[in-house]
Design a protein around this motif. Sequence first.
Motif, PDB file in Angstrom:
ATOM      1  N   ASN A   3       0.843  -1.181   0.000  1.00 26.31           N
ATOM      2  CA  ASN A   3       0.000   0.000   0.000  1.00 26.31           C
ATOM      3  C   ASN A   3       0.890   1.247   0.000  1.00 26.31           C
ATOM      4  O   ASN A   3       1.606   1.511   0.968  1.00 26.31           O
ATOM      5  N   ALA A   4       0.833   2.007  -1.086  1.00 28.97           N
ATOM      6  CA  ALA A   4       1.693   3.182  -1.232  1.00 28.97           C
ATOM      7  C   ALA A   4       1.360   4.255  -0.207  1.00 28.97           C
ATOM      8  O   ALA A   4       2.262   4.920   0.310  1.00 28.97           O
ATOM      9  N   PHE A   5       0.098   4.422   0.124  1.00 28.49           N
ATOM     10  CA  PHE A   5      -0.289   5.447   1.090  1.00 28.49           C
ATOM     11  C   PHE A   5       0.234   5.104   2.482  1.00 28.49           C
ATOM     12  O   PHE A   5       0.745   5.965   3.199  1.00 28.49           O
ATOM     13  N   TYR A  55       2.510  10.596  -2.103  1.00 29.14           N
ATOM     14  CA  TYR A  55       1.558   9.541  -2.438  1.00 29.14           C
ATOM     15  C   TYR A  55       1.370   9.464  -3.953  1.00 29.14           C
ATOM     16  O   TYR A  55       1.412   8.384  -4.540  1.00 29.14           O
ATOM     17  N   LEU A  56       1.188  10.625  -4.578  1.00 23.59           N
ATOM     18  CA  LEU A  56       1.038  10.639  -6.038  1.00 23.59           C
ATOM     19  C   LEU A  56       2.311  10.160  -6.739  1.00 23.59           C
ATOM     20  O   LEU A  56       2.244   9.458  -7.752  1.00 23.59           O
ATOM     21  N   ARG A  59       2.453   6.306  -6.430  1.00 23.51           N
ATOM     22  CA  ARG A  59       1.461   5.704  -7.330  1.00 23.51           C
ATOM     23  C   ARG A  59       1.901   5.802  -8.792  1.00 23.51           C
ATOM     24  O   ARG A  59       1.731   4.876  -9.564  1.00 23.51           O
ATOM     25  N   THR A  60       2.460   6.952  -9.151  1.00 26.08           N
ATOM     26  CA  THR A  60       2.909   7.155 -10.527  1.00 26.08           C
ATOM     27  C   THR A  60       4.057   6.222 -10.863  1.00 26.08           C
ATOM     28  O   THR A  60       4.122   5.680 -11.966  1.00 26.08           O
ATOM     29  N   LYS A  62       4.520   3.317  -9.834  1.00 25.44           N
ATOM     30  CA  LYS A  62       3.999   1.972 -10.072  1.00 25.44           C
ATOM     31  C   LYS A  62       3.426   1.827 -11.476  1.00 25.44           C
ATOM     32  O   LYS A  62       3.507   0.764 -12.069  1.00 25.44           O
ATOM     33  N   VAL A  63       2.831   2.905 -11.999  1.00 26.86           N
ATOM     34  CA  VAL A  63       2.099   2.837 -13.261  1.00 26.86           C
ATOM     35  C   VAL A  63       3.010   3.062 -14.465  1.00 26.86           C
ATOM     36  O   VAL A  63       2.930   2.337 -15.454  1.00 26.86           O
TER      37      VAL A  63
END
Length: 124
Positions: A3-5, A55-56, A59-60, A62-63
Amino acid sequence: MGNAFRFNNFQSAWCLLALTPLLLTQERTAWNVTDYKPILGILCLGLGSSIIAFYLQIRTQKVLSDSTASMLFLLESPFAALFGFLILSERLSWFQISGAVIIMVASVLQILTDTASKTENIKT
């Protein structure tokens, strides 16, 4: 990392814990607050820059592909200079402007090249 957050929150909490002893090294700390702007600034920095931005970023990462993510994160300096110009009325020298342009051009070319190579790999 699951969980990134959660990862980001633990990272921020450990940084806070590591820096808390430095508060004791201050000569004088005023706890009676008459102006709430410093508290607002700390909250904006803590929430906006630390929790939301990281957090962003996680998430980025990972994508996007590694090269595209690294090029996007290189844009931090030109955007900081842009907002410094717009918000704080700072002025850049021609040397600084040329550096920002080189970073922007390299980032855009990398992203376009990476996208083109992914499209070609899908076709073949």
